[in-house]
Every structure is written in structure tokens, then in C-alpha cells.
Design an enzyme around this catalytic site. Sequence first.
Site, PDB file in Angstrom:
ATOM      1  N   ILE A  37      25.630 -15.311  -3.141  1.00  0.00           N
ATOM      2  CA  ILE A  37      24.739 -14.158  -3.361  1.00  0.00           C
ATOM      3  C   ILE A  37      25.487 -12.977  -3.977  1.00  0.00           C
ATOM      4  CG2 ILE A  37      25.014 -12.960  -1.127  1.00  0.00           C
ATOM      5  CD1 ILE A  37      21.912 -12.879  -1.010  1.00  0.00           C
ATOM      6  N   HIS A  59      32.930 -23.525   4.582  1.00  0.00           N
ATOM      7  CA  HIS A  59      32.417 -23.483   3.211  1.00  0.00           C
ATOM      8  C   HIS A  59      33.563 -23.416   2.222  1.00  0.00           C
ATOM      9  CE1 HIS A  59      32.543 -19.380   4.841  1.00  0.00           C
ATOM     10  NE2 HIS A  59      32.858 -18.971   3.630  1.00  0.00           N
ATOM     11  N   HIS A  73      34.511 -22.181  -1.546  1.00  0.00           N
ATOM     12  CA  HIS A  73      34.113 -21.363  -2.690  1.00  0.00           C
ATOM     13  C   HIS A  73      34.592 -22.083  -3.953  1.00  0.00           C
ATOM     14  CE1 HIS A  73      33.493 -17.466  -0.393  1.00  0.00           C
ATOM     15  NE2 HIS A  73      34.297 -18.090   0.451  1.00  0.00           N
TER      16      HIS A  73
HETATM   17  P1  5GP Z   1      33.619 -15.989   3.467  1.00  0.00           P
HETATM   18  O1  5GP Z   1      34.006 -14.549   3.339  1.00  0.00           O
HETATM   19  O2  5GP Z   1      33.086 -16.303   4.847  1.00  0.00           O
HETATM   20  O3  5GP Z   1      34.675 -16.946   3.015  1.00  0.00           O
HETATM   21  O4  5GP Z   1      32.450 -16.204   2.425  1.00  0.00           O
HETATM   22  C1  5GP Z   1      31.099 -16.028   2.734  1.00  0.00           C
HETATM   23  C2  5GP Z   1      30.356 -15.970   1.420  1.00  0.00           C
HETATM   24  O5  5GP Z   1      28.964 -16.101   1.690  1.00  0.00           O
HETATM   25  C3  5GP Z   1      30.531 -14.650   0.661  1.00  0.00           C
HETATM   26  O6  5GP Z   1      31.071 -14.920  -0.622  1.00  0.00           O
HETATM   27  C4  5GP Z   1      29.114 -14.075   0.596  1.00  0.00           C
HETATM   28  O7  5GP Z   1      28.848 -13.415  -0.615  1.00  0.00           O
HETATM   29  C5  5GP Z   1      28.253 -15.317   0.788  1.00  0.00           C
HETATM   30  N1  5GP Z   1      26.973 -15.054   1.389  1.00  0.00           N
HETATM   31  C6  5GP Z   1      26.722 -14.288   2.488  1.00  0.00           C
HETATM   32  N2  5GP Z   1      25.415 -14.281   2.770  1.00  0.00           N
HETATM   33  C7  5GP Z   1      24.811 -15.077   1.838  1.00  0.00           C
HETATM   34  C8  5GP Z   1      23.445 -15.465   1.612  1.00  0.00           C
HETATM   35  O8  5GP Z   1      22.506 -15.093   2.329  1.00  0.00           O
HETATM   36  N3  5GP Z   1      23.219 -16.301   0.564  1.00  0.00           N
HETATM   37  C9  5GP Z   1      24.226 -16.740  -0.241  1.00  0.00           C
HETATM   38  N4  5GP Z   1      23.876 -17.550  -1.251  1.00  0.00           N
HETATM   39  N5  5GP Z   1      25.518 -16.398  -0.062  1.00  0.00           N
HETATM   40  C10 5GP Z   1      25.805 -15.569   0.968  1.00  0.00           C
END
Ligand code: 5GP
Length: 114
Positions: A32, A100, A102
Site C-alpha cells: 500500500i 512477508h 518484500h
Molecule cells: P514490515 O515493515 O512489517 O516489514 O512491512 C509491512 C508492509 O505492509 C509495509 O511495507 C506496509 O506498507 C504494508 N502494509 C501495511 N498495511 C497494508 C495494507 O493494508 N495493505 C497493503 N497492501 N500493504 C500494507
Amino acid sequence: MPEQNVFQKIIAGEIPADIVYEDSKCLAFHDIAPQAPTHILVIPRKPIRSVADLEDEDGPLIAHLWSVIRMVADRVGLRNGYRVVVNCGSDGGQEVDHLHYHLLGGRALKWPPG
Ligand code: 5GP
């Protein structure tokens, strides 16, 4: 029952996502808040909190996720390469407690990360 996090809600179809691939084991959808021209998240349907919570029995699932990452990268045309990032825990910058990957690409990425 504990509150579901955002990725669990996407898996359950309770909130929308721009899905580029899905199968019985995983989902791939656009982030997002993209940090590169292509920024796709690949997640297992299985509720695994982070890399630190993986178990030996998850080996075949992890192999499958890497196959999906390669397939999605090819499908979206990342011909010049790409980066796969997995944040783990607070020092690793993990914000969503569901494993997850990226998939980042579409521009030359800098190294090292911050
Ligand atoms: P982290 O910081 O946990 O490695 O990455 C989480 C990712 O999830 C972030 O890049 C953030 O932008 C993405 N993200 C958070 N909420 C949502 C959402 O509701 N939809 C989508 N598609 N991505 C999300």
C-alpha cells in the site's frame, strides 16, 4: 480471540488488496506504500508471525514462496533484477506480525539499507 492483523484480514478477504497472484498456500499483492516502482508482498496463508517463528516442517512452504517470488518477478517484468527483503522483529523493522517477503524492483536499489 485476538484481533487479526492486516495481512490476516487480507487473507480472509475482509479488506481489499491488489492481488497479483494467489494459490492455496500464499498470496502476492502490491504494498500500500510502495518503496520502489514495484513493491509486492508475498505472504503465506499459514499464520506464521516472523522468520523467527519458522519451524523445520515449514521448509516446503518456504521453498514454494521463493518459487512464487521468482514467478511474480518474471510476471511483472523485473528483468534487471530485484531485491527480496524480510524484516524480523522490532530491530528488523517488522511492523506487521505475519511473515512477508518484500519484492522490490523497477529501479537501482541502494546498499546498505538504513
Ligand atoms: P514490515 O515493515 O512489517 O516489514 O512491512 C509491512 C508492509 O505492509 C509495509 O511495507 C506496509 O506498507 C504494508 N502494509 C501495511 N498495511 C497494508 C495494507 O493494508 N495493505 C497493503 N497492501 N500493504 C500494507
